[in-house]
Structures are given as structure tokens and as C-alpha cells.
Design an enzyme around this catalytic site. Sequence first.
Site, PDB file in Angstrom:
ATOM      1  N   SER A 105      -2.329  -4.605  -8.291  1.00  0.00           N
ATOM      2  CA  SER A 105      -3.099  -3.615  -7.806  1.00  0.00           C
ATOM      3  C   SER A 105      -4.014  -2.937  -9.366  1.00  0.00           C
ATOM      4  O   SER A 105      -3.377  -3.691 -11.094  1.00  0.00           O
ATOM      5  CB  SER A 105      -1.904  -2.512  -7.923  1.00  0.00           C
ATOM      6  OG  SER A 105      -0.701  -2.774  -7.582  1.00  0.00           O
ATOM      7  N   CYS A 106      -4.707  -2.584  -9.223  1.00  0.00           N
ATOM      8  CA  CYS A 106      -5.945  -2.357  -9.965  1.00  0.00           C
ATOM      9  C   CYS A 106      -5.740  -0.383 -10.527  1.00  0.00           C
ATOM     10  O   CYS A 106      -6.318  -0.305  -9.054  1.00  0.00           O
ATOM     11  CB  CYS A 106      -7.137  -3.266 -10.125  1.00  0.00           C
ATOM     12  SG  CYS A 106      -7.748  -3.199 -11.510  1.00  0.00           S
ATOM     13  N   VAL A 107      -5.729  -0.368 -11.414  1.00  0.00           N
ATOM     14  CA  VAL A 107      -5.752   1.651 -11.280  1.00  0.00           C
ATOM     15  C   VAL A 107      -6.612   1.626 -11.861  1.00  0.00           C
ATOM     16  O   VAL A 107      -7.080   1.355 -13.404  1.00  0.00           O
ATOM     17  CB  VAL A 107      -4.855   2.226 -10.819  1.00  0.00           C
ATOM     18  CG1 VAL A 107      -3.991   2.103 -10.080  1.00  0.00           C
ATOM     19  CG2 VAL A 107      -3.102   2.443 -11.873  1.00  0.00           C
TER      20      VAL A 107
END
Length: 126
Positions: A105-107
Site C-alpha cells: 500500500s502506498c498513500v
Amino acid sequence: MAVLRKVSTDKAPAAIGPYSQAIVCGDMVFTSGQIPINPATGNVEAEGITAQAEQVMQNLGAVLNAAGTGFEKAVKTTCFLADMGDFAAFNAVYAKYFTTNPARSCVAVKTLPKNVLVEVEVIATV
């Protein structure tokens, strides 16, 4: 009940709060998020996303090594960027270390500790 083992190494920044660098539970290790602090000085010295991402990966590598594992055993990462405009440059550094392509996940977040540009945490097998 699984035995929990705290992971600690002076080759990565010391925890600056009530947490551990990582915890081993069974055959899994869960790292705390690493930011680009130079463990030798305790300061953020790297400037720009590429240099900061490299320092983060060095810190993660040290924590994973202290837990008895490495990047190749990563199962899942969570990546936090201060600016999604840095995504491509971050990805270029990330891809050099996480060659097995773990789930990710990359936020983008509003602010990271010490106003750094990137933080990454990892779940890996031991």
C-alpha cells in the site's frame, strides 16, 4: 500463545517513543515505520525523496537483518509519502530493494514525523 521478541539494533534509528523497531511473532516480523534518520547521528540529513528513500531502505535493511531476515522475505509493505508527486522517484529506489514485489500500500499523508518525505514499514517472514 506466540512468544513476542523485540528487535533492536543500533544500525537503525532507536525508537523515539513507546514502541519497538520491530517485533517477531512466530515466523513473522513486523517493523515499525522507518524514516530517513541517520542512526549514527540521530538526525535527518538526506535531502530530497531519492536520498531519503535510500536512508529509509538502509534503516529497514538493518532492522530486518537484526530480526534474522531480509528484503527478499517481505510479504507486505506500507509506504507513506508526504507528496504523491514523489511516487515515481520513490518507486525507483523501492524497486532496487524489494525485488520480490511484495504486496504494498502506498498513500500520501499530510505530515510525517520530523517533516520527512517518506516512511516505510514491512511485514516479512523470518
